[in-house]
Design an enzyme around this catalytic site. Structure first.
Site, PDB file in Angstrom:
ATOM      1  N   SER A 137      55.736  18.240  43.057  1.00 33.77           N
ATOM      2  CA  SER A 137      56.790  19.022  42.427  1.00 33.77           C
ATOM      3  C   SER A 137      57.877  18.032  42.040  1.00 33.77           C
ATOM      4  O   SER A 137      57.881  16.893  42.539  1.00 33.77           O
ATOM      5  CB  SER A 137      57.331  20.114  43.364  1.00 33.77           C
ATOM      6  N   ARG A 184      54.371  32.943  39.718  1.00 35.29           N
ATOM      7  CA  ARG A 184      54.933  33.632  38.565  1.00 35.29           C
ATOM      8  C   ARG A 184      54.137  33.255  37.326  1.00 35.29           C
ATOM      9  O   ARG A 184      53.789  32.082  37.130  1.00 35.29           O
ATOM     10  CB  ARG A 184      56.409  33.266  38.358  1.00 35.29           C
ATOM     11  N   GLU A 221      53.827  43.415  33.397  1.00 30.09           N
ATOM     12  CA  GLU A 221      53.227  44.163  34.496  1.00 30.09           C
ATOM     13  C   GLU A 221      53.739  45.599  34.471  1.00 30.09           C
ATOM     14  O   GLU A 221      54.934  45.806  34.297  1.00 30.09           O
ATOM     15  CB  GLU A 221      53.569  43.505  35.843  1.00 30.09           C
ATOM     16  N   HIS A 264      48.999  41.994  41.134  1.00 30.34           N
ATOM     17  CA  HIS A 264      50.205  41.506  41.821  1.00 30.34           C
ATOM     18  C   HIS A 264      50.294  42.094  43.236  1.00 30.34           C
ATOM     19  O   HIS A 264      51.237  42.805  43.584  1.00 30.34           O
ATOM     20  CB  HIS A 264      51.466  41.838  41.030  1.00 30.34           C
TER      21      HIS A 264
END
Length: 319
Positions: free
Chosen positions: A176, A238, A267, A286
């Protein structure tokens, strides 16, 4: 006079059974909306008389425009302590208190592995063949032991995913923008020298980053093409972390072997969305945070937030 509270998007109809709402009896009238209302006017008509709204994750965006049309609203409670679809500043400007709840990293970790294992062992295809009388054993599973798991993000969830990968005997690397060698070493994983290196070296890639302007479309066409043709991508964080168009092409054209998704740009996912028909996509609606324990935590603490607000001493306010 009793206040009115609406609980939005209770898909499973379990909100009232997951918290001690009876403690609010006589002071708050609580109603539940199970259907997701995408039309803004319909939503406003359903909740415009409410002083309190309880929202689940990012199912219903609460922006400045919506807040301006809900003049009675005084308290907004969201599950979790971060909700990118709530304009906290706009709410505060209108005198609306915004509070959250705790959220456990364990359920999304577990679902990440459900997707990864389902992909590796072709569970949907084999289950379908067994149920429909198809061929007995039609696929060959991918090994986990000795393979490389690449994690984009090594926070609370990423670190837990890493621990499971190590238990399976996998080589685990992580990357990251701010990840250090020391942090990676604390969790027994190797720090990749860059995003492209991690993608090129991994047999399985799992995303565990917060969505922001900096991380949106973190994986686009160049990154997906850098992955190995036999590699799998899992995203339980996400949808915006991945360029949706590029991912669709990657799955259709075989840049990668497949993907496991639990998050989407829209969604619920539209019925005609092409993602629904891809044979190399393992998709879930989800469910990462959707467990009995998390729901008890969400709705139990939502009641606590309302209680504290009624006493004039709100708790767990969002910054």
């Amino acid at each position: 006079m009793k206040l009115r509270c609406a609980v939005l998007d209770d898909y499973q109809g379990v909100a009232l059974a997951s918290g001690d709402w009876g403690s609010l009896a006589g002071r708050v009238d609580v109603r539940v909306l199970r259907e997701h209302l995408t039309d803004r006017d319909t939503l406003i008509a359903a909740v415009q008389d409410c002083e309190i709204l309880v929202v689940m994750r990012e199912r219903t965006p609460v922006d400045a425009t919506l807040l301006a049309r809900l003049p009675r609203l005084r308290l907004l409670v969201t599950s979790g302590m971060r909700n990118a679809s709530v304009d906290v500043a706009a709410a505060r400007a209108r005198g609306v208190t915004v509070c959250g709840t705790a959220s456990s990293p364990a359920p999304p970790t577990e679902l990440t592995w459900a997707l990864l294992l389902g992909l590796a062992r072709h569970v949907p295809a084999e289950t379908r063949a067994l149920r429909e009388g198809g061929p007995w054993q039609s696929t060959v599973g991918a090994d986990l032991a000795g393979r490389t798991l690449g994690l984009v993000g090594l926070g609370k969830i990423g670190a837990r995913v890493a621990a499971v990968g190590l238990a399976f005997g996998m080589h685990v690397c992580a990357w990251s923008p701010n990840l250090t060698e020391e942090r990676a070493a604390e969790h027994g994983v190797r720090l990749a020298r860059g995003k492209r290196e991690l993608l090129a070296d991994s047999d399985f890639v799992s995303l565990h980053m917060v969505l922001s302007d900096r991380t949106r479309d973190l994986l686009g066409e160049p990154e997906l093409r850098a992955m190995r043709p036999h590699a799998y991508l899992v995203n339980t964080s996400r949808a915006g972390l991945v360029d949706g168009g590029a991912l669709l092409r990657a799955l259709r054209e075989g840049w990668i072997a497949g993907a496991g998704l639990d998050v989407y740009d829209t969604e619920p996912l539209p019925a005609d969305d092409p993602l629904r028909s891809l044979p190399n996509l393992l998709a879930l609606p989800h469910l990462g945070y959707v467990t009995e324990g998390n729901y008890a935590r969400y709705f139990g603490q939502a009641v606590e937030d309302i209680e504290a607000f009624l006493k004039g001493a709100p708790v767990r306010e969002l910054a």
